[in-house]
Design a protein around this motif. Structure first.
Motif, PDB file in Angstrom:
ATOM      1  N   UNK A  67       3.669  14.661   8.640  1.00 36.97           N
ATOM      2  CA  UNK A  67       3.894  13.689   7.573  1.00 36.97           C
ATOM      3  C   UNK A  67       4.019  12.285   8.164  1.00 36.97           C
ATOM      4  N   UNK A  68       3.351  11.290   7.567  1.00 40.63           N
ATOM      5  CA  UNK A  68       3.376   9.948   8.161  1.00 40.63           C
ATOM      6  C   UNK A  68       4.789   9.342   8.276  1.00 40.63           C
ATOM      7  N   UNK A  69       5.634   9.509   7.292  1.00 41.51           N
ATOM      8  CA  UNK A  69       6.992   8.912   7.326  1.00 41.51           C
ATOM      9  C   UNK A  69       6.942   7.526   7.963  1.00 41.51           C
ATOM     10  N   UNK A  70       6.073   6.699   7.446  1.00 36.17           N
ATOM     11  CA  UNK A  70       5.779   5.434   8.125  1.00 36.17           C
ATOM     12  C   UNK A  70       6.990   4.555   8.342  1.00 36.17           C
ATOM     13  N   UNK A  87       1.394  -9.433  10.423  1.00 30.47           N
ATOM     14  CA  UNK A  87       0.542  -8.227  10.378  1.00 30.47           C
ATOM     15  C   UNK A  87      -0.509  -8.395   9.281  1.00 30.47           C
ATOM     16  N   UNK A  88      -0.040  -8.839   8.105  1.00 26.81           N
ATOM     17  CA  UNK A  88      -0.964  -8.997   6.973  1.00 26.81           C
ATOM     18  C   UNK A  88      -1.981 -10.107   7.216  1.00 26.81           C
ATOM     19  N   UNK A 108      -7.992  -3.518  -1.110  1.00 25.55           N
ATOM     20  CA  UNK A 108      -7.473  -3.016   0.160  1.00 25.55           C
ATOM     21  C   UNK A 108      -6.258  -3.841   0.592  1.00 25.55           C
ATOM     22  N   UNK A 109      -6.403  -5.142   0.513  1.00 25.03           N
ATOM     23  CA  UNK A 109      -5.328  -6.024   0.973  1.00 25.03           C
ATOM     24  C   UNK A 109      -4.052  -5.826   0.144  1.00 25.03           C
ATOM     25  N   UNK A 113      -0.520  -4.814   1.589  1.00 26.47           N
ATOM     26  CA  UNK A 113       0.597  -5.755   1.419  1.00 26.47           C
ATOM     27  C   UNK A 113       1.844  -5.025   0.957  1.00 26.47           C
ATOM     28  N   UNK A 114       1.642  -4.137   0.013  1.00 25.04           N
ATOM     29  CA  UNK A 114       2.762  -3.371  -0.514  1.00 25.04           C
ATOM     30  C   UNK A 114       3.421  -2.562   0.610  1.00 25.04           C
ATOM     31  N   UNK A 115       2.595  -1.894   1.404  1.00 24.70           N
ATOM     32  CA  UNK A 115       3.119  -1.059   2.489  1.00 24.70           C
ATOM     33  C   UNK A 115       3.774  -1.904   3.575  1.00 24.70           C
ATOM     34  N   UNK A 116       3.151  -3.025   3.913  1.00 23.15           N
ATOM     35  CA  UNK A 116       3.712  -3.890   4.959  1.00 23.15           C
ATOM     36  C   UNK A 116       5.084  -4.430   4.549  1.00 23.15           C
TER      37      UNK A 116
END
Ligand code: HEM
Length: 127
Positions: A67-70, A87-88, A108-109, A113-116
């Motif tokens: 599992x990624x569990x980023x 990063x973005x 994609x961006x 963005x949401x994840x970052x």
């Protein structure tokens, strides 16, 4: 696999080129240099696996790493709002340079963005 995923619209080859260019930019960014390892080969390999599945392709990351569990995997690193934006900005530049066209580029961006932003775990680089 479905043919109308973001992954299939970008394509495997272009995703590879995107990730390679992205980490070149990361390795040159003053706000990011100190958090990443010097050799980004393995980081890029994992990121290709991750983004493949994140964008609807085969679950390559999970097959190899579970599992990624980023957010948890990023806890050893201080991810400040500034580093998240850095990063973005590298990703935004890489998306343009490798010619990922609109409307795909913005789609994609926005997902990245949401994840970052979700990855932010520290307000400052101190203490
Ligand atoms: C790994 C930093 C955002 C996906 C890493 C590593 C660092 C890092 C330092 C470890 C590199 C290594 O040891 O190989 C950051 C910073 C971010 C950020 C500063 C700013 C917000 C993201 C985002 C994603 C992501 C938005 C996904 C969309 C990954 C993946 C790995 C990783 C898949 C490999 C995890 C593993 O070891 O299996 N990141 N990251 N990161 N990052 Fe990020």
């Amino acid at each position: 696999q479905s043919n109308n995923t973001v992954y299939s619209l970008i394509g495997e080859d272009k995703l590879d080129i995107l990730v390679d260019r992205f980490y070149e930019l990361v390795s040159e960014h003053p706000d990011l240099i100190e958090v990443f390892p010097d050799d980004l080969t393995e980081t890029a390999r994992k990121q290709k696996q991750f983004l493949t599945q994140f964008f609807g392709g085969p679950a390559l990351y999970t097959e190899e790493h579970g599992h990624p569990m980023l957010r948890a995997r990023h806890m050893p690193f201080k991810i400040t709002p500034e580093r998240s934006e850095a990063w973005l900005s590298c990703m935004a530049q890489a998306l343009v340079e490798v010619n990922i066209e609109e409307p795909l580029r913005t789609a994609v961006f926005e997902r990245l963005s949401y994840t970052a932003r979700h990855m932010i775990n520290s307000e400052t680089t101190h203490s």
